[in-house]
Design a protein around this motif. Structure first.
Motif, mmCIF file in Angstrom:
data_model
loop_
_atom_site.group_PDB
_atom_site.id
_atom_site.type_symbol
_atom_site.label_atom_id
_atom_site.label_comp_id
_atom_site.label_asym_id
_atom_site.label_seq_id
_atom_site.Cartn_x
_atom_site.Cartn_y
_atom_site.Cartn_z
ATOM 1 N N VAL A 1 19.988 17.080 38.135
ATOM 2 C CA VAL A 1 19.982 18.039 39.229
ATOM 3 C C VAL A 1 21.298 17.912 39.978
ATOM 4 O O VAL A 1 21.694 16.830 40.379
ATOM 5 N N GLY A 2 21.990 19.008 40.141
ATOM 6 C CA GLY A 2 23.260 18.980 40.845
ATOM 7 C C GLY A 2 23.420 20.216 41.692
ATOM 8 O O GLY A 2 22.530 21.047 41.794
ATOM 9 N N THR A 3 24.578 20.344 42.275
ATOM 10 C CA THR A 3 24.855 21.498 43.109
ATOM 11 C C THR A 3 25.764 22.460 42.369
ATOM 12 O O THR A 3 26.475 22.072 41.443
ATOM 13 N N THR A 4 25.736 23.685 42.795
ATOM 14 C CA THR A 4 26.609 24.701 42.222
ATOM 15 C C THR A 4 27.843 24.822 43.094
ATOM 16 O O THR A 4 27.748 24.851 44.317
ATOM 17 N N ASN A 5 28.977 24.893 42.461
ATOM 18 C CA ASN A 5 30.246 24.987 43.167
ATOM 19 C C ASN A 5 30.313 26.315 43.927
ATOM 20 O O ASN A 5 30.082 27.377 43.374
ATOM 21 N N VAL A 6 30.647 26.237 45.207
ATOM 22 C CA VAL A 6 30.688 27.416 46.065
ATOM 23 C C VAL A 6 31.837 28.338 45.660
ATOM 24 O O VAL A 6 31.709 29.569 45.722
ATOM 25 N N MET A 7 32.944 27.779 45.242
ATOM 26 C CA MET A 7 34.077 28.600 44.804
ATOM 27 C C MET A 7 33.713 29.417 43.572
ATOM 28 O O MET A 7 34.184 30.543 43.415
ATOM 29 N N ALA A 8 32.863 28.860 42.692
ATOM 30 C CA ALA A 8 32.429 29.594 41.509
ATOM 31 C C ALA A 8 31.580 30.788 41.904
ATOM 32 O O ALA A 8 31.721 31.878 41.339
ATOM 33 N N ILE A 9 30.704 30.598 42.877
ATOM 34 C CA ILE A 9 29.875 31.704 43.360
ATOM 35 C C ILE A 9 30.761 32.777 43.978
ATOM 36 O O ILE A 9 30.593 33.977 43.727
ATOM 37 N N ALA A 10 31.728 32.368 44.779
ATOM 38 C CA ALA A 10 32.642 33.322 45.416
ATOM 39 C C ALA A 10 33.456 34.079 44.369
ATOM 40 O O ALA A 10 33.682 35.287 44.499
ATOM 41 N N ALA A 11 33.887 33.391 43.315
ATOM 42 C CA ALA A 11 34.656 34.043 42.251
ATOM 43 C C ALA A 11 33.823 35.108 41.558
ATOM 44 O O ALA A 11 34.303 36.219 41.296
ATOM 45 N N LEU A 12 32.566 34.797 41.284
ATOM 46 C CA LEU A 12 31.694 35.765 40.622
ATOM 47 C C LEU A 12 31.441 36.972 41.519
ATOM 48 O O LEU A 12 31.545 38.122 41.076
ATOM 49 N N VAL A 13 31.146 36.738 42.777
ATOM 50 C CA VAL A 13 30.863 37.841 43.699
ATOM 51 C C VAL A 13 32.097 38.720 43.878
ATOM 52 O O VAL A 13 32.014 39.955 43.823
ATOM 53 N N LEU A 14 33.250 38.116 44.078
ATOM 54 C CA LEU A 14 34.475 38.902 44.256
ATOM 55 C C LEU A 14 34.862 39.639 42.988
ATOM 56 O O LEU A 14 35.417 40.735 43.044
ATOM 57 N N GLY A 15 34.581 39.054 41.823
ATOM 58 C CA GLY A 15 34.862 39.747 40.570
ATOM 59 C C GLY A 15 34.001 40.969 40.393
ATOM 60 O O GLY A 15 34.436 41.996 39.864
ATOM 61 N N VAL A 16 32.763 40.897 40.834
ATOM 62 C CA VAL A 16 31.851 42.039 40.720
ATOM 63 C C VAL A 16 32.187 43.100 41.769
ATOM 64 O O VAL A 16 32.200 44.297 41.471
ATOM 65 N N VAL A 17 32.491 42.688 42.980
ATOM 66 C CA VAL A 17 32.718 43.634 44.075
ATOM 67 C C VAL A 17 34.053 44.371 43.923
ATOM 68 O O VAL A 17 34.147 45.553 44.173
ATOM 69 N N TRP A 18 35.082 43.720 43.525
ATOM 70 C CA TRP A 18 36.419 44.210 43.217
ATOM 71 C C TRP A 18 37.255 44.534 44.440
ATOM 72 O O TRP A 18 38.432 44.217 44.473
ATOM 73 N N LEU A 19 36.767 45.146 45.475
ATOM 74 C CA LEU A 19 37.453 45.401 46.752
ATOM 75 C C LEU A 19 38.865 45.957 46.584
ATOM 76 O O LEU A 19 39.829 45.436 47.146
ATOM 77 N N ALA A 20 39.000 47.005 45.800
ATOM 78 C CA ALA A 20 40.272 47.704 45.603
ATOM 79 C C ALA A 20 41.386 46.785 45.104
ATOM 80 O O ALA A 20 42.532 46.893 45.510
ATOM 81 N N GLY A 21 41.055 45.878 44.229
ATOM 82 C CA GLY A 21 42.054 45.002 43.623
ATOM 83 C C GLY A 21 42.203 43.663 44.305
ATOM 84 O O GLY A 21 42.510 42.672 43.649
ATOM 85 N N ILE A 22 41.989 43.602 45.600
ATOM 86 C CA ILE A 22 42.115 42.331 46.316
ATOM 87 C C ILE A 22 41.030 41.364 45.858
ATOM 88 O O ILE A 22 41.280 40.177 45.684
ATOM 89 N N GLY A 23 39.837 41.884 45.620
ATOM 90 C CA GLY A 23 38.740 41.051 45.120
ATOM 91 C C GLY A 23 39.051 40.474 43.754
ATOM 92 O O GLY A 23 38.678 39.343 43.448
ATOM 93 N N SER A 24 39.741 41.247 42.918
ATOM 94 C CA SER A 24 40.099 40.762 41.585
ATOM 95 C C SER A 24 41.087 39.605 41.656
ATOM 96 O O SER A 24 40.960 38.623 40.928
ATOM 97 N N ILE A 25 42.051 39.734 42.534
ATOM 98 C CA ILE A 25 43.043 38.658 42.694
ATOM 99 C C ILE A 25 42.355 37.397 43.206
ATOM 100 O O ILE A 25 42.564 36.300 42.678
ATOM 101 N N LEU A 26 41.510 37.556 44.227
ATOM 102 C CA LEU A 26 40.804 36.404 44.778
ATOM 103 C C LEU A 26 39.820 35.813 43.786
ATOM 104 O O LEU A 26 39.653 34.594 43.719
ATOM 105 N N ALA A 27 39.147 36.669 42.986
ATOM 106 C CA ALA A 27 38.219 36.176 41.972
ATOM 107 C C ALA A 27 38.953 35.323 40.947
ATOM 108 O O ALA A 27 38.458 34.272 40.534
ATOM 109 N N LEU A 28 40.123 35.754 40.546
ATOM 110 C CA LEU A 28 40.920 34.985 39.589
ATOM 111 C C LEU A 28 41.357 33.648 40.180
ATOM 112 O O LEU A 28 41.209 32.594 39.538
ATOM 113 N N LEU A 29 41.844 33.669 41.412
ATOM 114 C CA LEU A 29 42.284 32.426 42.057
ATOM 115 C C LEU A 29 41.116 31.472 42.311
ATOM 116 O O LEU A 29 41.214 30.275 42.027
ATOM 117 N N PHE A 30 39.999 32.004 42.839
ATOM 118 C CA PHE A 30 38.832 31.163 43.096
ATOM 119 C C PHE A 30 38.238 30.633 41.810
ATOM 120 O O PHE A 30 37.754 29.499 41.757
#
Length: 112
Positions: free
Chosen positions: A33-62
């Protein structure tokens, strides 16, 4: 019950509230049993949301940052981080194609 305990804590100044469900231990010898990395969750959410390209850049970095943290700490979420990297890359490719199309790089001068 938890909401009532939190309200009582706010009213009476109690700072620590114990939850019985969090104290129970479930035995599962096949999986740790472990924890899920918060940055991974943020990367997935930002990749799905996209936010006019800014989300894609942040998803890649996160996503890249999360993969490094997961390798170092052993947390869960490697798949979510990878999905964020893939979605972020696809979003950036789409954004680059849209910008180049708008600038006329894919124009056909010999087409009717």
């Amino acid at each position: 019950m938890i909401v009532a305990a939190l309200v009582a804590g706010l009213i009476f100044g109690i700072t620590k509230v114990a939850d019985r469900r969090s104290q129970s231990v479930v035995s599962n010898p096949g999986r740790s049993v472990g924890t899920t990395n918060v940055m991974a969750i943020a990367a997935l959410v930002l990749g799905v949301v996209w936010l006019a390209g800014i989300g894609s850049i942040l998803a890649l970095l996160f996503g890249v940052s999360a993969r490094r943290q997961i390798r170092r700490t052993g947390e869960g979420g490697a798949g979510m981080a990878l999905a964020g990297i893939i979605l972020g890359s696809a979003g950036l490719a789409f954004m680059a194609f849209a910008v180049l199309s708008a600038l006329g790089f894919f124009r056909c001068d010999t087409c009717a």
